[in-house]
Design an enzyme around this catalytic site. Structure first.
Site, PDB file in Angstrom:
ATOM      1  CG  ASP A  62      -1.656  -1.301   1.557  1.00  0.00           C
ATOM      2  OD1 ASP A  62      -1.110  -2.447   0.988  1.00  0.00           O
ATOM      3  OD2 ASP A  62      -2.802  -0.943   1.862  1.00  0.00           O
ATOM      4  CG  HIS A  64      -2.714   4.366   2.196  1.00  0.00           C
ATOM      5  ND1 HIS A  64      -3.811   4.514   1.977  1.00  0.00           N
ATOM      6  CD2 HIS A  64      -2.355   3.170   2.781  1.00  0.00           C
ATOM      7  CE1 HIS A  64      -4.686   3.383   2.189  1.00  0.00           C
ATOM      8  NE2 HIS A  64      -4.267   2.806   2.795  1.00  0.00           N
ATOM      9  CG  ASP A  98      -5.561   0.484   0.149  1.00  0.00           C
ATOM     10  OD1 ASP A  98      -6.633   0.655  -0.419  1.00  0.00           O
ATOM     11  OD2 ASP A  98      -5.593   0.299   1.454  1.00  0.00           O
ATOM     12  CG  ASN A 133      -9.728  -0.943   1.944  1.00  0.00           C
ATOM     13  OD1 ASN A 133      -8.398  -1.220   1.448  1.00  0.00           O
ATOM     14  ND2 ASN A 133     -10.172  -0.334   3.049  1.00  0.00           N
ATOM     15  CG  HIS A 134      -8.253   3.236   1.576  1.00  0.00           C
ATOM     16  ND1 HIS A 134      -8.783   4.271   2.404  1.00  0.00           N
ATOM     17  CD2 HIS A 134      -7.933   2.240   2.418  1.00  0.00           C
ATOM     18  CE1 HIS A 134      -8.649   3.831   3.673  1.00  0.00           C
ATOM     19  NE2 HIS A 134      -8.071   2.559   3.501  1.00  0.00           N
ATOM     20  CG  HIS A 233      -6.033  -4.393  -0.910  1.00  0.00           C
ATOM     21  ND1 HIS A 233      -4.835  -3.482  -0.951  1.00  0.00           N
ATOM     22  CD2 HIS A 233      -6.969  -3.472   0.285  1.00  0.00           C
ATOM     23  CE1 HIS A 233      -4.981  -2.516   0.035  1.00  0.00           C
ATOM     24  NE2 HIS A 233      -6.110  -2.608   0.622  1.00  0.00           N
ATOM     25  CG  HIS A 295     -11.575 -24.956   0.588  1.00  0.00           C
ATOM     26  ND1 HIS A 295     -11.753 -26.207  -0.039  1.00  0.00           N
ATOM     27  CD2 HIS A 295     -12.584 -24.164   0.265  1.00  0.00           C
ATOM     28  CE1 HIS A 295     -12.805 -26.192  -0.705  1.00  0.00           C
ATOM     29  NE2 HIS A 295     -13.342 -24.773  -0.626  1.00  0.00           N
TER      30      HIS A 295
END
Length: 393
Positions: A62, A64, A98, A133-134, A233, A295
């Site tokens: 990330d 930022h 991000d 997510n950002h 992410h 899995h």
């Protein structure tokens, strides 16, 4: 002769594409200080989710909004020279998402990454960027983690973008640019008036089909497989694999392009979303759901490991779940924990190595070709596990 001098108004009929390109270059430089290298005009290709193993693969966490730390990370891996030009040859780079929020140079990083993408292809390399997510939050209009400098940067963008549109509107043969502010309120509840224009500019730039989101984010991937490594992410669940990794990428792209309406793709919503999931990144390995990870990887042909950002690792890049979970967010941005840059390097034979700028760790063996021993990466994990850091707004 007088009649000839009073001929038809300016039509730019002989150079509309040249004029448009010139204006775009002028705006780009005014916003970013970068002249983007020319890009070949080729038909848009479908998003590519799976790539073969390159000779050298570098993963960067990330960023930022911290341009200098971003450049330090690229230099650490020998990917840029002293003039910030691509020097990585045929290396493939994955930036885990991000770029946005918590810092004030978000646009400059987007332009920087775009410049490197264009330079890298000339030497057989490539830079692949993911949505975090950002990115999703900003496209949704969730601006909780925006800084004042981040608002100012988008204010500057809006100023130059509107000037560019006014110049283009003088040419009758150019398509009239859309008003990027159309439909955005003039003010916002509980927002001081002095920030209203900056917030409008940011929403205009980053909402679905916004000039910045469409240009820089729409072709990001959300899930990526390179050789035997899966990049995402936050993390993947079986339901994500069942839905289809390619399909997830296409859904997110179409949403950002504005072609599917305003609803966020379901796999980007909630704490189990691909960009929000944290169950493989917990500070204590015993709290990581390793059986679930095993899995998930078993359902992706050839996958040996999942490489993730999102959750800051105070001890630096590390592994869990028998090193099938590799966590590469070191919080390098000054808007996070101001960590020293580290990047992950993967060789053709799948050997993993951490490149660090932390002098305390430089003399340690940072290679973990045999991840099943306590050698290498295991040295980075204290008995109680790495500390997970969540940065509050």
């Amino acid at each position: 002769m007088a009649q000839q001098n009073q001929s038809s108004p300016l039509t730019c009929e002989s150079l509309p594409s040249f004029l448009s390109s010139f204006v775009d270059t002028f705006v780009d430089f005014s916003v970013s200080g970068i002249f983007l290298p020319p890009q070949q005009q080729t038909p848009q290709k479908p998003l590519q989710t799976h790539y073969p193993s390159p000779d050298r693969l570098v993963a960067i966490g990330d960023l930022h909004g911290d341009l200098e730390k971003s450049k330090q990370a690229f230099r650490l891996a020998g990917l840029i020279d002293g003039s910030d030009r691509w020097s990585g040859g045929s290396t493939t780079v994955v930036q885990i998402g991000d770029v946005l929020d918590r810092g004030g140079e978000e646009l400059k990083i987007l332009y920087f990454l775009e410049k490197l993408k264009r330079e890298a292809v000339k030497t057989g390399g490539q830079v692949i960027t993911l949505n975090g997510n950002h990115e999703i939050m900003n496209i949704e209009g969730d601006l909780r983690f925006v800084t004042e400098k981040g608002l100012e940067e988008f204010d500057v963008w809006a100023y130059w973008y509107e000037i560019g549109n006014k110049i283009k509107s003088l040419c009758h043969d150019l398509e009239i640019p859309k008003n990027p502010f159309h439909g955005i309120p003039l003010s916002f509840h509980r927002v001081p008036e002095e920030f209203s224009h900056s917030i409008r500019a940011r929403i205009a730039a980053l909402r679905p089909d916004g000039p910045i989101s469409r240009r820089f984010l729409a072709n990001n991937l959300t899930v990526l497989v390179v050789g035997d490594s899966v990049f995402v992410h936050g993390g993947l669940l079986p339901k994500h694999v069942d839905y289809g990794l390619q399909r997830i990428n296409e859904d997110v792209r179409d949403w950002i392009n504005g072609s599917t309406g305003g609803r966020t793709p379901e796999h980007c919503i909630g704490m189990n979303a691909v960009v929000w999931f944290r169950k493989f990144s917990n500070e204590l390995e015993k709290n990581c759901d390793c059986s679930l990870l095993e899995h998930v990887l078993a359902t992706i042909p050839g996958a040996k490991r999942m490489i993730m950002g999102h959750t800051i690792q105070e001890t630096g890049i590390n592994g869990a779940c028998d090193y099938r979970a590799i966590r590469i967010d070191v919080g390098m941005s000054k808007g996070c924990s101001n960590g020293l840059p580290e990047v992950l390097e993967i060789s053709k034979n799948s050997e993993l190595r951490v490149l660090t700028s932390n002098p305390i760790r430089m003399n340690k063996n940072r290679s973990f070709a045999d991840a099943r021993t306590k050698e290498g990466l295991g040295l980075l994990i204290p008995e109680q596990g790495p500390k997970q850091v969540e940065v509050k707004a």
